[in-house]
Scaffold this motif. Structure first.
Motif, short mmCIF file in Angstrom:
data_model
loop_
_atom_site.label_atom_id
_atom_site.label_comp_id
_atom_site.label_asym_id
_atom_site.label_seq_id
_atom_site.Cartn_x
_atom_site.Cartn_y
_atom_site.Cartn_z
N ILE A 57 0.83 -1.20 0.00
CA ILE A 57 0.00 0.00 0.00
C ILE A 57 0.87 1.26 0.00
O ILE A 57 0.65 2.19 -0.78
CB ILE A 57 -0.94 0.00 1.23
CG1 ILE A 57 -1.99 -1.10 1.08
CG2 ILE A 57 -1.60 1.36 1.41
CD1 ILE A 57 -2.79 -1.36 2.35
N LEU A 58 1.86 1.31 0.89
CA LEU A 58 2.72 2.49 1.00
C LEU A 58 3.56 2.68 -0.25
O LEU A 58 3.76 3.81 -0.71
CB LEU A 58 3.60 2.39 2.24
CG LEU A 58 2.84 2.43 3.57
CD1 LEU A 58 3.77 2.08 4.72
CD2 LEU A 58 2.18 3.77 3.78
N HIS A 59 4.05 1.59 -0.83
CA HIS A 59 4.85 1.69 -2.05
C HIS A 59 4.00 2.21 -3.20
O HIS A 59 4.43 3.08 -3.97
CB HIS A 59 5.46 0.33 -2.39
CG HIS A 59 6.33 0.38 -3.60
ND1 HIS A 59 5.87 0.09 -4.86
CD2 HIS A 59 7.64 0.70 -3.75
CE1 HIS A 59 6.85 0.22 -5.73
NE2 HIS A 59 7.94 0.59 -5.07
N ALA A 60 2.78 1.70 -3.34
CA ALA A 60 1.89 2.13 -4.42
C ALA A 60 1.56 3.62 -4.33
O ALA A 60 1.36 4.28 -5.34
CB ALA A 60 0.61 1.31 -4.40
N ASN A 61 1.54 4.15 -3.10
CA ASN A 61 1.24 5.57 -2.91
C ASN A 61 2.48 6.43 -2.78
O ASN A 61 2.39 7.60 -2.40
CB ASN A 61 0.35 5.74 -1.67
CG ASN A 61 -1.05 5.29 -1.94
OD1 ASN A 61 -1.79 5.96 -2.65
ND2 ASN A 61 -1.42 4.13 -1.43
N ARG A 62 3.64 5.85 -3.07
CA ARG A 62 4.91 6.56 -3.04
C ARG A 62 5.19 7.17 -1.66
O ARG A 62 5.65 8.30 -1.54
CB ARG A 62 4.99 7.60 -4.15
CG ARG A 62 4.85 6.97 -5.54
CD ARG A 62 4.86 7.96 -6.67
NE ARG A 62 5.95 8.90 -6.66
CZ ARG A 62 7.18 8.69 -7.17
NH1 ARG A 62 7.45 7.55 -7.73
NH2 ARG A 62 8.09 9.62 -7.12
N LEU A 63 4.91 6.39 -0.62
CA LEU A 63 5.15 6.84 0.76
C LEU A 63 6.25 6.03 1.44
O LEU A 63 6.62 6.34 2.56
CB LEU A 63 3.86 6.72 1.58
CG LEU A 63 2.74 7.67 1.19
CD1 LEU A 63 1.46 7.30 1.91
CD2 LEU A 63 3.13 9.10 1.50
N GLN A 114 -4.88 10.44 7.20
CA GLN A 114 -4.82 10.36 5.73
C GLN A 114 -4.80 11.74 5.09
O GLN A 114 -4.15 11.94 4.07
CB GLN A 114 -6.00 9.55 5.20
CG GLN A 114 -5.87 8.08 5.47
CD GLN A 114 -7.12 7.31 5.12
OE1 GLN A 114 -8.10 7.86 4.63
NE2 GLN A 114 -7.09 6.02 5.39
N LYS A 118 1.02 13.65 2.52
CA LYS A 118 0.99 13.97 1.10
C LYS A 118 1.98 13.08 0.36
O LYS A 118 3.18 13.24 0.51
CB LYS A 118 1.34 15.44 0.90
CG LYS A 118 0.29 16.35 1.49
CD LYS A 118 0.60 17.79 1.21
CE LYS A 118 -0.43 18.75 1.73
NZ LYS A 118 -1.24 18.38 2.82
N PRO A 119 1.49 12.15 -0.45
CA PRO A 119 2.38 11.29 -1.21
C PRO A 119 3.23 12.10 -2.19
O PRO A 119 2.79 13.14 -2.68
CB PRO A 119 1.45 10.35 -1.97
CG PRO A 119 0.12 10.49 -1.34
CD PRO A 119 0.09 11.83 -0.67
N GLU A 121 4.04 11.60 -5.28
CA GLU A 121 3.54 11.71 -6.64
C GLU A 121 2.41 12.71 -6.78
O GLU A 121 2.11 13.17 -7.86
CB GLU A 121 3.16 10.31 -7.13
CG GLU A 121 1.77 10.07 -7.53
CD GLU A 121 1.53 8.63 -7.93
OE1 GLU A 121 2.32 8.07 -8.71
OE2 GLU A 121 0.56 8.06 -7.46
N ARG A 122 1.78 13.07 -5.68
CA ARG A 122 0.62 13.95 -5.75
C ARG A 122 0.93 15.37 -5.31
O ARG A 122 0.04 16.13 -5.01
CB ARG A 122 -0.50 13.38 -4.89
CG ARG A 122 -0.99 12.07 -5.42
CD ARG A 122 -2.19 11.59 -4.66
NE ARG A 122 -2.49 10.24 -5.09
CZ ARG A 122 -2.93 9.28 -4.33
NH1 ARG A 122 -3.13 9.50 -3.06
NH2 ARG A 122 -3.17 8.08 -4.80
#
Length: 138
Positions: A57-63, A114, A118-119, A121-122
């Motif tokens: 989950i964290l990797h997919a959201n670049r966290l 949440q 702030k990830p 990528e966003r």
């Protein structure tokens, strides 16, 4: 509430944003390139399962950064221990539950947190209304 603080986005739109009031830029930590395997030292299968779930989950959201791997492992180890206690019919201590909740908040894994995380990528590319012709305060 008397005199609430105006959000930064509204200050940009109004042209009242001041560079001298901005906080320091966050440090840029290197992101993990792929989902890592769980550390060998995690105490049980519950912890390893939680690692697999959260790391994806964290990797997919670049966290997920190189620096956050140890904190994630501690979160998973604590989660595994708490699940182990519940499985054995025991209750974890309040401090264990509070510490788990704190770790989860640090990674933005609670509903309230949440909105604070702030990830990478966003990140905004700037405010399209910043140059709206109004004079900036100097």
């Amino acid at each position: 509430m008397a005199n609430p603080r105006k959000p930064a986005a509204l200050k940009l739109v109004a042209g009242t944003d001041r560079p001298d009031r901005k906080g320091a830029d966050p440090i840029d930590l290197p992101l993990v390139s792929e989902v890592p395997l769980p550390p060998d030292w995690l105490p049980n299968q519950h912890a390893k399962t939680e690692w697999d779930r959260l790391a994806r989950i964290l990797h997919a959201n670049r966290l997920l950064t190189e620096a956050s791997l140890t904190s994630l492992a501690h979160l998973c180890a604590l989660d595994g221990k708490i699940k182990q206690l519940y499985t054995a019919g025991e209750t974890p201590t309040a401090s264990m539950v509070a510490q788990l909740r704190a770790y989860q908040s640090e990674f933005g894994l609670t509903p309230v947190a949440q909105g604070k995380v702030k990830p990478a990528e966003r990140e905004a590319n700037g405010n399209q209304f910043a140059g709206n012709g109004r004079r900036r305060a100097s």
